[in-house]
Scaffold this motif. Structure first.
Motif, PDB file in Angstrom:
ATOM      1  N   LEU A  95      23.919   3.636  43.440  1.00 16.94           N
ATOM      2  CA  LEU A  95      24.202   4.922  44.091  1.00 16.94           C
ATOM      3  C   LEU A  95      22.934   5.494  44.709  1.00 16.94           C
ATOM      4  CD1 LEU A  95      26.239   5.510  41.102  1.00 16.94           C
ATOM      5  CD2 LEU A  95      27.193   6.542  43.168  1.00 16.94           C
ATOM      6  N   ASP A  96      23.058   6.027  45.895  1.00 16.36           N
ATOM      7  CA  ASP A  96      21.867   6.455  46.628  1.00 16.36           C
ATOM      8  C   ASP A  96      21.856   7.943  46.958  1.00 16.36           C
ATOM      9  OD1 ASP A  96      23.944   6.400  48.617  1.00 16.36           O
ATOM     10  OD2 ASP A  96      22.366   6.444  50.133  1.00 16.36           O
ATOM     11  N   HIS A  97      20.645   8.379  47.324  1.00 15.44           N
ATOM     12  CA  HIS A  97      20.516   9.599  48.096  1.00 15.44           C
ATOM     13  C   HIS A  97      19.714   9.205  49.328  1.00 15.44           C
ATOM     14  CE1 HIS A  97      20.101  13.790  49.179  1.00 15.44           C
ATOM     15  NE2 HIS A  97      18.856  13.504  49.498  1.00 15.44           N
TER      16      HIS A  97
ATOM     17  N   ALA B 139      29.557   5.553  57.786  1.00 16.06           N
ATOM     18  CA  ALA B 139      29.358   6.772  57.001  1.00 16.06           C
ATOM     19  C   ALA B 139      30.168   7.897  57.636  1.00 16.06           C
ATOM     20  CB  ALA B 139      27.880   7.138  56.988  1.00 16.06           C
ATOM     21  N   TYR B 140      30.682   8.743  56.791  1.00 20.75           N
ATOM     22  CA  TYR B 140      31.343   9.925  57.348  1.00 20.75           C
ATOM     23  C   TYR B 140      30.808  11.133  56.602  1.00 20.75           C
ATOM     24  CZ  TYR B 140      34.093  10.093  53.097  1.00 20.75           C
ATOM     25  OH  TYR B 140      34.482  10.170  51.793  1.00 20.75           O
ATOM     26  N   ARG B 141      30.887  12.273  57.266  1.00 21.54           N
ATOM     27  CA  ARG B 141      30.437  13.480  56.590  1.00 21.54           C
ATOM     28  C   ARG B 141      31.614  14.416  56.350  1.00 21.54           C
ATOM     29  NH1 ARG B 141      26.096  16.253  59.775  1.00 21.54           N
ATOM     30  NH2 ARG B 141      26.327  14.305  60.904  1.00 21.54           N
TER      31      ARG B 141
ATOM     32  N   LEU C  63      34.399   0.037  43.482  1.00 19.84           N
ATOM     33  CA  LEU C  63      33.662   1.164  44.054  1.00 19.84           C
ATOM     34  C   LEU C  63      32.628   1.698  43.076  1.00 19.84           C
ATOM     35  CD1 LEU C  63      36.736   3.148  45.343  1.00 19.84           C
ATOM     36  CD2 LEU C  63      35.046   2.033  46.793  1.00 19.84           C
ATOM     37  N   ASP C  64      31.575   2.279  43.621  1.00 22.70           N
ATOM     38  CA  ASP C  64      30.600   2.965  42.775  1.00 22.70           C
ATOM     39  C   ASP C  64      31.196   4.235  42.170  1.00 22.70           C
ATOM     40  OD1 ASP C  64      30.768   4.206  45.263  1.00 22.70           O
ATOM     41  OD2 ASP C  64      28.612   4.323  45.603  1.00 22.70           O
ATOM     42  N   ILE C  65      31.776   5.064  43.036  1.00 21.03           N
ATOM     43  CA  ILE C  65      32.282   6.354  42.559  1.00 21.03           C
ATOM     44  C   ILE C  65      33.448   6.791  43.445  1.00 21.03           C
ATOM     45  CG2 ILE C  65      30.511   7.584  43.914  1.00 21.03           C
ATOM     46  CD1 ILE C  65      30.535   9.773  41.720  1.00 21.03           C
ATOM     47  N   VAL C  66      34.438   7.378  42.838  1.00 24.29           N
ATOM     48  CA  VAL C  66      35.508   8.010  43.616  1.00 24.29           C
ATOM     49  C   VAL C  66      35.297   9.511  43.506  1.00 24.29           C
ATOM     50  CG1 VAL C  66      37.974   8.342  43.930  1.00 24.29           C
ATOM     51  CG2 VAL C  66      37.098   6.108  43.228  1.00 24.29           C
ATOM     52  N   ASP C  67      35.092  10.114  44.666  1.00 21.82           N
ATOM     53  CA  ASP C  67      34.749  11.536  44.723  1.00 21.82           C
ATOM     54  C   ASP C  67      35.937  12.286  45.337  1.00 21.82           C
ATOM     55  OD1 ASP C  67      32.823  13.612  44.407  1.00 21.82           O
ATOM     56  OD2 ASP C  67      32.354  13.500  46.536  1.00 21.82           O
ATOM     57  N   THR C  68      35.956  12.442  46.645  1.00 23.27           N
ATOM     58  CA  THR C  68      37.112  13.097  47.280  1.00 23.27           C
ATOM     59  C   THR C  68      38.350  12.205  47.254  1.00 23.27           C
ATOM     60  OG1 THR C  68      36.580  12.231  49.479  1.00 23.27           O
ATOM     61  CG2 THR C  68      35.610  14.352  48.881  1.00 23.27           C
ATOM     62  N   GLY C  69      38.129  10.891  47.168  1.00 21.93           N
ATOM     63  CA  GLY C  69      39.249   9.952  47.212  1.00 21.93           C
ATOM     64  C   GLY C  69      39.558   9.463  48.623  1.00 21.93           C
ATOM     65  N   LEU C  70      38.853  10.002  49.618  1.00 22.31           N
ATOM     66  CA  LEU C  70      39.115   9.613  51.013  1.00 22.31           C
ATOM     67  C   LEU C  70      38.813   8.136  51.237  1.00 22.31           C
ATOM     68  CD1 LEU C  70      37.607  12.749  52.798  1.00 22.31           C
ATOM     69  CD2 LEU C  70      40.024  12.115  52.682  1.00 22.31           C
ATOM     70  N   THR C  71      37.680   7.680  50.736  1.00 26.94           N
ATOM     71  CA  THR C  71      37.296   6.275  50.918  1.00 26.94           C
ATOM     72  C   THR C  71      38.311   5.349  50.259  1.00 26.94           C
ATOM     73  OG1 THR C  71      34.975   6.927  50.891  1.00 26.94           O
ATOM     74  CG2 THR C  71      35.442   4.594  50.544  1.00 26.94           C
ATOM     75  N   LEU C  72      38.649   5.651  49.022  1.00 30.82           N
ATOM     76  CA  LEU C  72      39.572   4.768  48.307  1.00 30.82           C
ATOM     77  C   LEU C  72      40.945   4.764  48.955  1.00 30.82           C
ATOM     78  CD1 LEU C  72      40.392   2.843  46.115  1.00 30.82           C
ATOM     79  CD2 LEU C  72      40.672   4.786  44.554  1.00 30.82           C
TER      80      LEU C  72
ATOM     81  N   GLU D 157      27.292  17.070  39.626  1.00 27.95           N
ATOM     82  CA  GLU D 157      27.225  17.248  41.076  1.00 27.95           C
ATOM     83  C   GLU D 157      26.849  15.981  41.850  1.00 27.95           C
ATOM     84  OE1 GLU D 157      28.311  18.952  43.841  1.00 27.95           O
ATOM     85  OE2 GLU D 157      29.116  19.795  41.991  1.00 27.95           O
ATOM     86  N   HIS D 158      25.689  15.430  41.539  1.00 24.31           N
ATOM     87  CA  HIS D 158      25.227  14.300  42.339  1.00 24.31           C
ATOM     88  C   HIS D 158      24.561  13.290  41.425  1.00 24.31           C
ATOM     89  CE1 HIS D 158      24.619  12.531  46.246  1.00 24.31           C
ATOM     90  NE2 HIS D 158      23.384  12.240  45.943  1.00 24.31           N
ATOM     91  N   VAL D 159      24.951  12.048  41.542  1.00 19.49           N
ATOM     92  CA  VAL D 159      24.373  11.025  40.680  1.00 19.49           C
ATOM     93  C   VAL D 159      23.690   9.950  41.511  1.00 19.49           C
ATOM     94  CG1 VAL D 159      25.913  11.405  38.721  1.00 19.49           C
ATOM     95  CG2 VAL D 159      26.615   9.874  40.547  1.00 19.49           C
ATOM     96  N   LEU D 160      22.723   9.308  40.889  1.00 19.01           N
ATOM     97  CA  LEU D 160      21.877   8.325  41.576  1.00 19.01           C
ATOM     98  C   LEU D 160      21.658   7.118  40.686  1.00 19.01           C
ATOM     99  CD1 LEU D 160      19.047  10.877  42.420  1.00 19.01           C
ATOM    100  CD2 LEU D 160      20.772  10.067  44.038  1.00 19.01           C
TER     101      LEU D 160
ATOM    102  N   ASP E   9      34.254   8.278  38.132  1.00 17.35           N
ATOM    103  CA  ASP E   9      35.398   9.005  38.664  1.00 17.35           C
ATOM    104  C   ASP E   9      35.103  10.498  38.545  1.00 17.35           C
ATOM    105  OD1 ASP E   9      37.837  10.033  39.367  1.00 17.35           O
ATOM    106  OD2 ASP E   9      38.897   9.323  37.582  1.00 17.35           O
ATOM    107  N   ARG E  10      34.901  11.154  39.712  1.00 18.64           N
ATOM    108  CA  ARG E  10      34.632  12.592  39.689  1.00 18.64           C
ATOM    109  C   ARG E  10      35.868  13.332  40.200  1.00 18.64           C
ATOM    110  NH1 ARG E  10      30.654  13.097  43.203  1.00 18.64           N
ATOM    111  NH2 ARG E  10      28.787  13.015  41.952  1.00 18.64           N
ATOM    112  N   GLN E  11      36.763  13.588  39.253  1.00 17.37           N
ATOM    113  CA  GLN E  11      38.088  14.090  39.629  1.00 17.37           C
ATOM    114  C   GLN E  11      38.074  15.498  40.198  1.00 17.37           C
ATOM    115  OE1 GLN E  11      41.271  13.787  36.877  1.00 17.37           O
ATOM    116  NE2 GLN E  11      41.011  11.604  36.549  1.00 17.37           N
TER     117      GLN E  11
END
Ligand code: IMP
Ligand code: MG
Length: 189
Positions: free
Chosen positions: A155-157, A69-71, A96-105, A148-151, A127-129
């Protein structure tokens, strides 16, 4: 206290999720008639890849990868569960579940290249562009979102809510403080 339906808003129900897996599965089948390796990122993609893989009869292998995990990209990412398969000269689709910042992908695209994959493409349920920090190409997209945030559906919180059968948007703090009650109210049969 708000009613659960005010706190959680479904954005993809079971039928829509099924339709997405079917559509993307057909596209992947068409693009890789000779087979493909799906590399699913743990844990968020488990529900999605389980549905997707059943749309790819006979043409696909599956493997899993987990990253630390990274923050906010401040901590260095590392592989905590590596692939079992050798992907040298293989065609790979990262799931992937979701691409957010794109850092993971972008990390995964580079990693698969280093591992000798012949080709690498990405498939993301969501895809949260508007949050993107790095430009990444996603060949297969389930749904573009701006929330903002999906579950749910993997997908988790803080490790909870992965087992919701649909994807929901959480409104308000009480949602994350009482997941069991919300789950019970919304999804108990
Ligand atoms: P990225 O590296 O910022 O693109 O983030 C990708 C990872 O962050 C995803 O694989 C998810 O596990 C997690 N993530 C990002 N947004 C959400 C969200 O809204 N809900 C749950 N997990 C999320
Ligand atoms: Mg998470």
């Amino acid at each position: 206290m708000n009613r659960p339906e005010d706190r959680l808003r479904s954005i993809l129900d079971v039928g829509e999720l099924q339709a997405i897996a079917r559509r993307l599965g057909a596209e992947i089948r068409r693009d890789y008639p000779e087979g493909v390796v799906l590399v699913a990122l743990l844990k968020g993609s488990v529900c999605f890849v389980a549905d997707l893989v059943r749309e790819l009869p006979g043409v696909c292998e599956i493997d899993f990868l987990a990253l630390s995990a990274y923050r906010d990209g401040l901590t260095r990412v590392r592989v905590v569960k590596d692939l079992d398969l050798d992907i040298t000269d293989r065609d790979v689709v990262i799931v992937l579940d979701i691409v957010d910042t794109g850092l993971t992908l972008s990390y995964l695209l580079r990693l698969m290249g280093l591992r000798g994959a012949r080709s690498v493409a990405a498939c993301a349920l969501l895809d949260r562009q508007n949050r993107r920090l790095l430009p990444v190409e996603i060949r297969y997209v389930g749904r573009a979102i701006s929330d903002e945030h999906v579950l749910g559906y993997g997908l988790d919180h803080e490790e909870r809510y992965r087992n919701l059968p649909s994807v929901v948007v959480a409104n308000g703090k009480d949602v994350v403080s009482d997941p069991a009650a919300v789950f019970e109210e919304l999804f108990s049969l």
